[in-house]
Design an enzyme around this catalytic site. Structure first.
Site, PDB file in Angstrom:
ATOM      1  N   HIS A   1     -37.696 -53.769  48.553  1.00  0.00           N
ATOM      2  CA  HIS A   1     -36.513 -53.452  49.358  1.00  0.00           C
ATOM      3  C   HIS A   1     -35.661 -54.723  49.398  1.00  0.00           C
ATOM      4  O   HIS A   1     -35.908 -55.610  50.216  1.00  0.00           O
ATOM      5  CB  HIS A   1     -36.980 -53.051  50.761  1.00  0.00           C
ATOM      6  CG  HIS A   1     -35.900 -52.640  51.709  1.00  0.00           C
ATOM      7  ND1 HIS A   1     -35.826 -51.373  52.248  1.00  0.00           N
ATOM      8  CD2 HIS A   1     -34.855 -53.326  52.242  1.00  0.00           C
ATOM      9  CE1 HIS A   1     -34.794 -51.298  53.075  1.00  0.00           C
ATOM     10  NE2 HIS A   1     -34.183 -52.486  53.086  1.00  0.00           N
TER      11      HIS A   1
ATOM     12  N   CYS B   1     -25.628 -57.191  56.392  1.00  0.00           N
ATOM     13  CA  CYS B   1     -26.771 -57.998  56.819  1.00  0.00           C
ATOM     14  C   CYS B   1     -26.376 -58.699  58.112  1.00  0.00           C
ATOM     15  O   CYS B   1     -25.535 -59.593  58.092  1.00  0.00           O
ATOM     16  CB  CYS B   1     -27.125 -59.027  55.741  1.00  0.00           C
ATOM     17  SG  CYS B   1     -28.524 -60.039  56.189  1.00  0.00           S
TER      18      CYS B   1
ATOM     19  N   ASN C   1     -28.000 -53.898  51.790  1.00  0.00           N
ATOM     20  CA  ASN C   1     -28.899 -53.315  50.803  1.00  0.00           C
ATOM     21  C   ASN C   1     -28.268 -53.232  49.419  1.00  0.00           C
ATOM     22  O   ASN C   1     -27.071 -53.023  49.276  1.00  0.00           O
ATOM     23  CB  ASN C   1     -29.262 -51.889  51.235  1.00  0.00           C
ATOM     24  CG  ASN C   1     -30.046 -51.861  52.517  1.00  0.00           C
ATOM     25  OD1 ASN C   1     -31.163 -52.321  52.565  1.00  0.00           O
ATOM     26  ND2 ASN C   1     -29.438 -51.324  53.569  1.00  0.00           N
TER      27      ASN C   1
ATOM     28  N   HIS D   1     -32.087 -56.967  49.600  1.00  0.00           N
ATOM     29  CA  HIS D   1     -30.683 -57.092  49.987  1.00  0.00           C
ATOM     30  C   HIS D   1     -30.007 -57.993  48.953  1.00  0.00           C
ATOM     31  O   HIS D   1     -30.655 -58.799  48.297  1.00  0.00           O
ATOM     32  CB  HIS D   1     -30.564 -57.658  51.402  1.00  0.00           C
ATOM     33  CG  HIS D   1     -30.907 -56.647  52.454  1.00  0.00           C
ATOM     34  ND1 HIS D   1     -30.150 -56.461  53.585  1.00  0.00           N
ATOM     35  CD2 HIS D   1     -31.929 -55.759  52.543  1.00  0.00           C
ATOM     36  CE1 HIS D   1     -30.684 -55.500  54.330  1.00  0.00           C
ATOM     37  NE2 HIS D   1     -31.769 -55.071  53.720  1.00  0.00           N
TER      38      HIS D   1
ATOM     39  N   ARG E   1     -30.146 -44.212  57.172  1.00  0.00           N
ATOM     40  CA  ARG E   1     -30.764 -44.894  58.313  1.00  0.00           C
ATOM     41  C   ARG E   1     -30.455 -46.387  58.267  1.00  0.00           C
ATOM     42  O   ARG E   1     -29.658 -46.899  59.032  1.00  0.00           O
ATOM     43  CB  ARG E   1     -32.288 -44.636  58.327  1.00  0.00           C
ATOM     44  CG  ARG E   1     -32.983 -44.988  59.653  1.00  0.00           C
ATOM     45  CD  ARG E   1     -33.301 -46.454  59.840  1.00  0.00           C
ATOM     46  NE  ARG E   1     -34.124 -47.031  58.795  1.00  0.00           N
ATOM     47  CZ  ARG E   1     -34.430 -48.312  58.719  1.00  0.00           C
ATOM     48  NH1 ARG E   1     -33.987 -49.163  59.640  1.00  0.00           N
ATOM     49  NH2 ARG E   1     -35.152 -48.785  57.725  1.00  0.00           N
ATOM     50  N   ASP E   2     -31.057 -47.101  57.339  1.00  0.00           N
ATOM     51  CA  ASP E   2     -30.896 -48.551  57.277  1.00  0.00           C
ATOM     52  C   ASP E   2     -29.441 -48.917  56.997  1.00  0.00           C
ATOM     53  O   ASP E   2     -28.946 -49.935  57.475  1.00  0.00           O
ATOM     54  CB  ASP E   2     -31.820 -49.117  56.183  1.00  0.00           C
ATOM     55  CG  ASP E   2     -31.976 -50.620  56.270  1.00  0.00           C
ATOM     56  OD1 ASP E   2     -31.762 -51.182  57.356  1.00  0.00           O
ATOM     57  OD2 ASP E   2     -32.310 -51.238  55.245  1.00  0.00           O
TER      58      ASP E   2
END
Length: 301
Positions: free
Chosen positions: A207, A240, A249, A209, A15-16
């Site tokens: 979470h 990003c 990520n 990055h 997803r992300d």
């Protein structure tokens, strides 16, 4: 150093990770990726989002993806839902967990969801209420927990306030996201120390990055504070969008290598995980964004 004995890895790649890809990724490829990640031992694989296809075209086939995956017992396949319409789509797909997303920065909330933080909570409240009433689990995300691309540094107290509001809506867990990847361990610890009195550490996830290469250091600092849930993305999928050319990520393979080295159990097989990452990277036509995966590949050749 008191570290958790086990960590739950939350895989966000499908997803992300994929949502920012410019070229459409076929549903069959997403299904194969999700199945491979579950086969590697991941207990949580974020599988899509029911957002407007106008805003996130890559996620337009989430219902098809959810219909095609081989659901394994004990594996959760959460989806992101921004509103009641999205939740109704999620119901039709038989999901057991949904996620809602807030921001700790007013500017980011306006740019990302076209509304203020207060307005976003007015939208989420009925979503959370209906999801919980239907027996679904609800997870909350917070963006910009260290800094915002528009405002700069974000006060830890602001993050704590948003986390508290998500917990009050019934989120069983709140994931704290350093969206632009600028945080360092000292900043992350200050943020966690502000949040933990309001939302206990056993209900927090991190979470990170990896824009500035600090993600693993930030994860280690969080583990030392007792956080035992880490979001990551196989092969480091997901750029990003707020920092030109920046990595997105932190790679799941790199997180797993760190956890293995600390003697922390995850139930995830590193070779299967890396193989899943290599396959999706090959489909996307680029090398894996995971240093560990690249190191493992070079040992095989």
């Amino acid at each position: 150093m008191m570290l958790p004995k086990s960590v739950r890895m939350v895989e966000v790649g499908p997803r992300d990770g994929l949502q920012n890809e410019a070229q459409p990724v076929p549903a069959a490829v997403k299904i194969a990726l999700i199945d491979a990640l579950a086969d590697a031992g991941l207990a949580v694989v974020e599988s899509g989002s029911f957002v407007s296809p106008k805003w996130v075209p890559q996620m337009a086939d989430t219902a098809m993806v959810l219909a095609g995956i081989q659901r394994r017992p004990g594996v959760s396949y959460p989806v992101l839902v921004p509103n009641i319409k999205g939740l109704e789509e999620a119901f039709k797909s038989g999901v057991e967990e949904v996620a809602i997303f807030a921001a700790a920065s007013e500017s980011f909330a306006q740019r990302n969801t076209n509304c203020s933080i207060d307005e976003s909570f007015a939208r989420f409240a009925p979503v959370a209420e209906r999801a919980l009433a239907a027996g679904l689990r609800v997870r909350g995300y917070i963006s910009c927990v260290v800094a915002c691309p528009y405002e700069g540094p974000v006060a830890p107290a602001d993050v704590a306030m948003v986390a508290d509001r998500l917990a009050a809506l019934g989120c069983y867990e709140v994931s704290l996201g350093d969206t632009i990847g600028v945080g360092t361990p000292a900043q992350v610890l200050a943020m966690l120390d502000a949040v933990a009195p309001l939302v206990p550490v056993d209900r927090l996830a991190v979470h990170f990055h990896d824009t500035y290469g600090q993600a693993l250091a930030n994860i280690l600092a969080s583990l030392e504070r007792g956080v035992a849930v880490v979001d990551s993305s196989v092969a480091g999928l997901g750029g990003c969008p707020y920092a030109k050319g920046a990595t997105g990520n932190v790679a799941s393979e790199d997180v797993l290598y760190l956890l293995n080295g600390l003697g922390i159990s995850t139930g995830v097989d590193i070779d299967r995980l890396a193989a899943a990452g290599d396959r999706i990277s090959a489909h996307l036509g680029r090398p894996s964004g995971s240093r560990v995966a690249r190191a493992l590949a070079s040992k095989r050749h």
